[in-house]
Motif scaffolding. Structure first.
Motif, PDB file in Angstrom:
ATOM      1  N   LYS B 251       0.991  -1.259   0.089  1.00  0.00           N
ATOM      2  CA  LYS B 251      -0.117   0.060  -0.077  1.00  0.00           C
ATOM      3  C   LYS B 251       0.653   1.216   0.004  1.00  0.00           C
ATOM      4  O   LYS B 251       0.492   2.325  -0.553  1.00  0.00           O
ATOM      5  CB  LYS B 251      -1.127   0.055   1.164  1.00  0.00           C
ATOM      6  CG  LYS B 251      -2.085   0.963   1.390  1.00  0.00           C
ATOM      7  CD  LYS B 251      -3.061   0.598   2.297  1.00  0.00           C
ATOM      8  CE  LYS B 251      -3.654   1.747   2.903  1.00  0.00           C
ATOM      9  NZ  LYS B 251      -4.759   1.773   3.920  1.00  0.00           N
ATOM     10  N   GLN B 252       1.825   1.284   0.874  1.00  0.00           N
ATOM     11  CA  GLN B 252       2.702   2.292   1.074  1.00  0.00           C
ATOM     12  C   GLN B 252       3.430   2.600  -0.365  1.00  0.00           C
ATOM     13  O   GLN B 252       3.523   3.811  -0.862  1.00  0.00           O
ATOM     14  CB  GLN B 252       3.711   2.221   2.042  1.00  0.00           C
ATOM     15  CG  GLN B 252       3.229   2.493   3.296  1.00  0.00           C
ATOM     16  CD  GLN B 252       4.236   2.217   4.323  1.00  0.00           C
ATOM     17  OE1 GLN B 252       5.217   1.435   4.418  1.00  0.00           O
ATOM     18  NE2 GLN B 252       4.061   2.728   5.668  1.00  0.00           N
ATOM     19  N   LEU B 253       3.878   1.505  -1.100  1.00  0.00           N
ATOM     20  CA  LEU B 253       4.657   1.585  -2.275  1.00  0.00           C
ATOM     21  C   LEU B 253       3.798   2.386  -3.364  1.00  0.00           C
ATOM     22  O   LEU B 253       4.263   3.266  -3.985  1.00  0.00           O
ATOM     23  CB  LEU B 253       5.231   0.239  -2.775  1.00  0.00           C
ATOM     24  CG  LEU B 253       6.213  -0.374  -2.438  1.00  0.00           C
ATOM     25  CD1 LEU B 253       6.501  -1.558  -3.046  1.00  0.00           C
ATOM     26  CD2 LEU B 253       7.442   0.648  -2.693  1.00  0.00           C
ATOM     27  N   VAL B 254       2.545   1.910  -3.540  1.00  0.00           N
ATOM     28  CA  VAL B 254       1.657   2.416  -4.273  1.00  0.00           C
ATOM     29  C   VAL B 254       1.504   3.751  -4.061  1.00  0.00           C
ATOM     30  O   VAL B 254       1.092   4.588  -4.885  1.00  0.00           O
ATOM     31  CB  VAL B 254       0.370   1.690  -4.404  1.00  0.00           C
ATOM     32  CG1 VAL B 254      -0.852   2.264  -5.239  1.00  0.00           C
ATOM     33  CG2 VAL B 254       0.580   0.349  -4.902  1.00  0.00           C
ATOM     34  N   GLN B 255       1.230   4.349  -2.741  1.00  0.00           N
ATOM     35  CA  GLN B 255       1.007   5.525  -2.322  1.00  0.00           C
ATOM     36  C   GLN B 255       2.038   6.616  -2.847  1.00  0.00           C
ATOM     37  O   GLN B 255       1.756   7.669  -3.072  1.00  0.00           O
ATOM     38  CB  GLN B 255       0.616   5.877  -0.935  1.00  0.00           C
ATOM     39  CG  GLN B 255      -0.656   5.336  -0.808  1.00  0.00           C
ATOM     40  CD  GLN B 255      -0.920   5.377   0.731  1.00  0.00           C
ATOM     41  OE1 GLN B 255       0.051   5.658   1.561  1.00  0.00           O
ATOM     42  NE2 GLN B 255      -2.100   5.171   1.190  1.00  0.00           N
ATOM     43  N   LYS B 256       3.328   5.910  -3.196  1.00  0.00           N
ATOM     44  CA  LYS B 256       4.415   6.864  -3.638  1.00  0.00           C
ATOM     45  C   LYS B 256       4.106   7.217  -5.083  1.00  0.00           C
ATOM     46  O   LYS B 256       4.720   8.244  -5.143  1.00  0.00           O
ATOM     47  CB  LYS B 256       5.634   6.023  -3.437  1.00  0.00           C
ATOM     48  CG  LYS B 256       6.234   6.061  -2.205  1.00  0.00           C
ATOM     49  CD  LYS B 256       7.654   5.503  -2.192  1.00  0.00           C
ATOM     50  CE  LYS B 256       8.119   5.661  -0.613  1.00  0.00           C
ATOM     51  NZ  LYS B 256       9.458   4.775  -0.627  1.00  0.00           N
ATOM     52  N   VAL B 257       3.424   6.767  -5.723  1.00  0.00           N
ATOM     53  CA  VAL B 257       3.165   7.133  -7.105  1.00  0.00           C
ATOM     54  C   VAL B 257       1.685   7.300  -7.544  1.00  0.00           C
ATOM     55  O   VAL B 257       1.499   7.682  -8.762  1.00  0.00           O
ATOM     56  CB  VAL B 257       3.570   5.974  -8.102  1.00  0.00           C
ATOM     57  CG1 VAL B 257       5.207   5.974  -8.325  1.00  0.00           C
ATOM     58  CG2 VAL B 257       3.053   4.563  -7.903  1.00  0.00           C
ATOM     59  N   MET B 258       0.914   7.476  -6.262  1.00  0.00           N
ATOM     60  CA  MET B 258      -0.332   7.622  -6.741  1.00  0.00           C
ATOM     61  C   MET B 258      -1.086   8.479  -5.679  1.00  0.00           C
ATOM     62  O   MET B 258      -1.093   8.411  -4.381  1.00  0.00           O
ATOM     63  CB  MET B 258      -1.269   6.282  -6.732  1.00  0.00           C
ATOM     64  CG  MET B 258      -2.729   6.579  -7.040  1.00  0.00           C
ATOM     65  SD  MET B 258      -3.343   4.710  -7.064  1.00  0.00           S
ATOM     66  CE  MET B 258      -4.256   4.362  -5.806  1.00  0.00           C
ATOM     67  N   VAL B 259      -1.937   9.375  -5.959  1.00  0.00           N
ATOM     68  CA  VAL B 259      -2.583  10.295  -5.313  1.00  0.00           C
ATOM     69  C   VAL B 259      -4.179  10.220  -5.652  1.00  0.00           C
ATOM     70  O   VAL B 259      -4.588  10.058  -6.671  1.00  0.00           O
ATOM     71  CB  VAL B 259      -2.505  11.752  -5.793  1.00  0.00           C
ATOM     72  CG1 VAL B 259      -3.102  12.720  -4.396  1.00  0.00           C
ATOM     73  CG2 VAL B 259      -1.099  12.105  -5.782  1.00  0.00           C
ATOM     74  N   ARG B 260      -4.775   9.826  -4.325  1.00  0.00           N
ATOM     75  CA  ARG B 260      -5.958   9.646  -4.461  1.00  0.00           C
ATOM     76  C   ARG B 260      -7.179  10.418  -3.410  1.00  0.00           C
ATOM     77  O   ARG B 260      -6.921  10.107  -2.299  1.00  0.00           O
ATOM     78  CB  ARG B 260      -6.596   8.212  -4.132  1.00  0.00           C
ATOM     79  CG  ARG B 260      -8.262   7.869  -4.631  1.00  0.00           C
ATOM     80  CD  ARG B 260      -8.404   6.152  -4.378  1.00  0.00           C
ATOM     81  NE  ARG B 260      -9.708   5.980  -4.527  1.00  0.00           N
ATOM     82  CZ  ARG B 260     -10.620   5.756  -5.372  1.00  0.00           C
ATOM     83  NH1 ARG B 260      -9.968   6.295  -6.453  1.00  0.00           N
ATOM     84  NH2 ARG B 260     -11.656   5.650  -5.150  1.00  0.00           N
ATOM     85  N   ASN B 261      -7.713  11.278  -3.947  1.00  0.00           N
ATOM     86  CA  ASN B 261      -8.677  12.197  -3.053  1.00  0.00           C
ATOM     87  C   ASN B 261     -10.077  11.645  -3.297  1.00  0.00           C
ATOM     88  O   ASN B 261     -10.612  11.231  -4.272  1.00  0.00           O
ATOM     89  CB  ASN B 261      -8.612  13.676  -3.417  1.00  0.00           C
ATOM     90  CG  ASN B 261      -7.390  14.375  -3.359  1.00  0.00           C
ATOM     91  OD1 ASN B 261      -6.668  14.161  -2.215  1.00  0.00           O
ATOM     92  ND2 ASN B 261      -6.518  14.682  -4.548  1.00  0.00           N
ATOM     93  N   THR B 262     -10.957  11.561  -1.846  1.00  0.00           N
ATOM     94  CA  THR B 262     -12.210  10.987  -1.988  1.00  0.00           C
ATOM     95  C   THR B 262     -13.015  12.130  -1.632  1.00  0.00           C
ATOM     96  O   THR B 262     -12.679  13.081  -0.868  1.00  0.00           O
ATOM     97  CB  THR B 262     -12.382   9.861  -0.961  1.00  0.00           C
ATOM     98  OG1 THR B 262     -12.009  10.278   0.328  1.00  0.00           O
ATOM     99  CG2 THR B 262     -11.548   8.534  -1.330  1.00  0.00           C
ATOM    100  N   ARG B 263     -14.366  12.009  -2.181  1.00  0.00           N
ATOM    101  CA  ARG B 263     -15.308  13.250  -1.430  1.00  0.00           C
ATOM    102  C   ARG B 263     -15.128  13.387  -0.122  1.00  0.00           C
ATOM    103  O   ARG B 263     -15.282  14.373   0.274  1.00  0.00           O
ATOM    104  CB  ARG B 263     -16.720  12.811  -1.857  1.00  0.00           C
ATOM    105  CG  ARG B 263     -17.080  13.156  -3.331  1.00  0.00           C
ATOM    106  CD  ARG B 263     -18.150  12.695  -4.017  1.00  0.00           C
ATOM    107  NE  ARG B 263     -18.055  12.563  -5.372  1.00  0.00           N
ATOM    108  CZ  ARG B 263     -18.296  13.526  -6.084  1.00  0.00           C
ATOM    109  NH1 ARG B 263     -18.881  14.520  -5.584  1.00  0.00           N
ATOM    110  NH2 ARG B 263     -18.136  13.270  -7.447  1.00  0.00           N
TER     111      ARG B 263
END
Lengths: 259, 552
Positions: B251-263
């Motif tokens: 999860k941490q690895l993915v977060q290094k290359v992905m930004v996800r904002n939710t409502r």
């Protein structure tokens, strides 16, 4: 010296280009363009081409530029630091106001020598993972080699014109322009040498990490081509670079020997 | 430092000497110093921060959009997956990143690959909002000369363009709707991966739909090796998307290359959705035909019967046309003729009358009507006109230009836009906040896409959604047993999307069709529908407790 008052900047710009200022009230500036400025700013080459061909004088446009955001509703263009119009003006300045030769204006009653100075405004960009710029204005006395680091500030306090004043005469440079320029560059080299370049260390580290990851990704060598290309991309993105770019510069004849 | 590459501007002094000798192009002091002042103003003195904000005073950015752009530039070094939920402004974030890089002089040549239906919208947004000289690709344009070109992926990968594009060095490549790149064996994927690019943004609302390998593939475009090699990834994580939730490291690895904002974490929930079900009842004649169809023991080809029933709930015309076609193809089904004749006798549809009533109550506000059927679309347009209500049609099959034109007509002239399903994607209608779902799609994803047209970034008013359903028909089952049960209208679809794939329900529509065709009686179908919604509900509950991957 950066542009603080945009309205004043624009006013000065159009005045310097001999445009008539129709009105300037509370951040709303109206200008009657000259033919030259119309061609620079209004982007209608066919119109001018046609006029010239038909032998007409042509009719330069009027322009209203609004710097006061509260007046945005009025007729005219809202101009601000990001607006295409200002970008256009700035680009024009950068392209056409790169070189100069100027003389300090004095009113002496006896013969006065003017010293030749090479003045260069140089932007240094540090580019790695991120990028930042630094601007230098360096003046070099071409007779005695004296250097001044904040030359534009000095020049701002005196009066300068394209023609030499009465009773003034110019001294011939002892240092050639080119070697003068080299001296300026080597001072900048020194300056860079003496810095800690943490940004470059960080960038190189990132470069190394991403390269390692890439090797990790390709377990077989059959995708050789692709890998080479991707290594190249990483290189371009992270390889620390320093760029010197001369914004503008010229030969200045000044009364001072050491400024 | 020896490892720093230094490039000096050596040309200047020769040029200066040349100009001095010829005594030309020499500037006055005033303009010379103005050029210097301009440089001081436009230079970027800091490594960090967004300079672009100062250049775009006319745009109000939301906090999460600024943060996202900063994170992409400062921490992710310009390669990222932007995975905000639908309607939070991924376009804005991407525009901000591109603008920043252009101001800093790091990007000159950019290629933006977006769905064909969105090309014009991207162009408009980048021109007007960001003052970026982006142009939509048009026939015979040169890929070499354009600096910021927007094109569809399909156009770009065509044989006559592909080689040219792959030869160019891009400073910036963007792919919108990047979930189309999740399979590494596709041409799309290979193409994007082969582009020569420095910075790269992938935009998608659904980074992982079914398989964990999808995220591996997306990440490998940006940062090959970040998640290991294909084999090592597969060996350590398998292909179950649940792994992501459980494995903190991944999860941490993915977060290094992905930004996800939710409502939820942007507070964009402030705009409320008002949902209302509008019940109508068939007139006697209509009910009679419906019953005749439902009870008929004719040997319809599979699925057909339920389709005809749905169509009859939508409009006489939709059902009529389908039955006619059926008869033409299967002349042996003579008894259909009887039903067709009955349909011909039917008065105006009850729902249509209700629509007029509702629109009159809404007043002069803009309204979007969605229907599943072309025939219904035509009928409604005719019927509304009879009642003095102006409308324009909208279909997915329209060409780009026509879509834009229809949108503009709707905005400036007509009160109502009548869209068929295919029109659901790729058009933004924030200026409208009333929506009528004249008939409900059986695929909840499509419903969310419909709502997403108006409930999105830029909408300033509360959104009103009216769902039409006819009592004692298949519509009532779907509405009551399924949609209301799983709170479909209140929820944001991102969740449902994940749930369905966890339950390995690939296609909700097929699932429901199957229930109807395989059930002997309406009662049986009801029970099966109830079961389906119960499963979904249970999964929703368990999902509430664990946080989604990528959310922080």
């Amino acid at each position: 010296m950066a542009i603080h008052d945009l309205n004043a900047f624009l006013h000065a710009f159009f005045k310097a280009h001999h445009c008539q200022i129709l009105s300037n009230d509370n951040g709303v500036l109206s200008i009657q363009l000259t033919e030259e400025m119309d061609k620079v700013l209004m982007n209608r080459p066919f119109y001018w081409h046609y006029m010239k061909k038909m032998g007409y004088a042509g009719d330069p446009m009027k322009l209203t530029l609004i710097t006061n955001p509260d007046k945005r509703q009025e007729k005219g263009e809202w101009i601000h630091f990001g607006s295409p119009r200002l970008q256009q003006i700035i680009r024009y300045l950068q392209d056409t106001k790169k070189y100069t030769k100027l003389f300090q204006q004095l009113s002496p009653n006896k013969n006065t020598p003017l010293y030749p100075w090479l003045v260069t405004n140089i932007k240094i960009s540090y580019q790695g993972k991120h990028k930042r710029d630094e601007l230098f204005s360096i003046g070099l006395n071409l007779i005695n080699g004296v250097m001044h680091a904040k030359m534009m500030d000095v020049l701002n306090t005196i009066s300068l014109e394209k023609t030499i004043a009465d009773y003034c005469y110019t001294l011939s440079p002892m240092i050639k322009m080119e070697s003068g320029f080299n001296r300026i560059k080597s001072v900048l080299d020194q300056y860079i040498e003496n810095q800690e370049h943490q940004w470059a260390v960080d960038s190189l580290q990132a470069l190394e990490e991403e390269t390692k990851l890439l090797h990790h990704f390709y377990t077989e060598d059959k995708e050789d081509e692709m890998m080479k290309r991707e290594l190249q991309e990483i290189q371009e993105r992270f390889q620390p670079k320093i760029l010197y770019q001369v914004i503008n510069g010229g030969l200045f004849y000044l009364a001072t020997e050491t400024s | 430092m020896k490892s720093i590459y230094i490039d000096k501007d050596d040309n200047f002094i020769n040029e200066l000497e040349d100009k001095l000798k010829k005594n030309t192009q020499l500037s006055s002091w005033e303009l010379f110093s103005m050029a210097y002042a301009a440089e001081q103003t436009t230079m970027v003195p800091n490594f960090t921060g967004l300079r672009a904000l100062e250049f775009l005073p006319h745009v109000t950015f939301l906090e999460h959009q600024i943060q996202t752009a900063e994170r992409v530039v400062e921490q992710m070094n310009g390669r990222a997956i932007l995975a905000d939920e639908v309607g939070l402004g991924k376009t804005i974030e991407a525009g901000l990143v591109l603008k920043e890089y252009m101001i800093r002089g790091l990007v000159k040549k950019a290629l933006l690959l977006v769905p064909a239906s969105l090309v014009n919208q991207w162009e408009k947004e980048l021109n007007e909002k960001f003052y970026l000289p982006a142009v939509a690709y048009r026939k015979n344009m040169s890929w070499e000369q354009g600096n910021i070109i927007i094109s569809s992926l399909d156009t770009a990968k065509r044989v006559q363009h592909q080689d040219t594009i792959l030869d160019l060095d891009y400073d910036f490549v963007l792919v919108d709707e990047a979930h189309k790149l999740k399979n590494h064996k596709t041409k799309n994927y290979q193409f994007v991966r082969s582009l020569k690019k420095k910075y790269c943004l992938l935009l998608t609302a659904t980074p992982v739909q079914n398989e964990l390998l999808e995220i591996f593939n997306l990440v490998s475009i940006l940062k090959p090796g970040h998640l290991g090699s294909y084999d090592s990834f597969k060996a350590s994580y398998g292909n179950d998307r649940k792994t992501m939730k459980q494995d903190l490291y991944l999860k941490q690895l993915v977060q290094k290359v992905m930004v996800r904002n939710t409502r939820k974490d942007t507070g964009l929930n402030q705009i409320k959705r008002h949902i209302e079900t509008i019940w109508t009842e068939f007139s006697c004649e209509e009910a009679e035909v419906y019953q005749a169809l439902e009870e008929s023991t004719m040997l319809f080809p599979s699925f057909s019967k339920i389709t005809f029933l749905r169509e009859l709930c939508s409009s006489r015309e939709a059902c009529y046309l389908s039955l006619k076609k059926l008869l033409e193809e299967n002349p042996e089904l003579e008894s259909v003729q009887g039903v067709i004749e009955k349909i011909e006798q039917l008065p105006h549809h009850q729902k249509a009358a209700k629509v007029v009533e509702l629109i009159n109550n809404i007043g002069t506000e803009k309204v979007i009507i969605f229907t599943e059927y072309r025939a219904t679309q035509f009928y409604l347009q005719y019927y509304l006109k009879q009642h003095g209500i102006s409308s324009v049609p909208f279909r997915g099959g329209f060409k780009r230009g026509k879509k834009d034109w229809m949108r503009q007509l709707f905005k400036d002239h007509a009160q109502v836009l009548i869209a068929t399903e295919a029109g659901g994607e790729g058009i933004n209608l924030q200026f409208c906040n009333y929506m009528i779902n004249y008939d409900l799609p059986w695929n909840p994803m499509r419903l969310e896409q419909r709502i997403g047209r108006i409930h999105r970034y830029g909408q300033e008013k509360d959104v009103f959604i009216y769902n039409f359903a006819i009592r004692n028909t298949v519509e009532e089952h779907i509405m009551k047993l399924l949609y209301e049960k799983i709170h479909l209208f209140e929820n944001v679809i991102g969740d449902l999307d994940a749930i369905l794939s966890e339950l390995s329900i690939q296609n909700m529509e097929q699932e429901i069709e199957q229930i109807y065709t395989e059930s002997e009686t309406a009662g049986e179908a009801k029970i099966k529908l109830q079961n389906l919604s119960a499963i979904i509900e249970a999964e929703q509950q368990s999902n509430l407790e664990e946080k989604r991957y990528g959310d922080t």
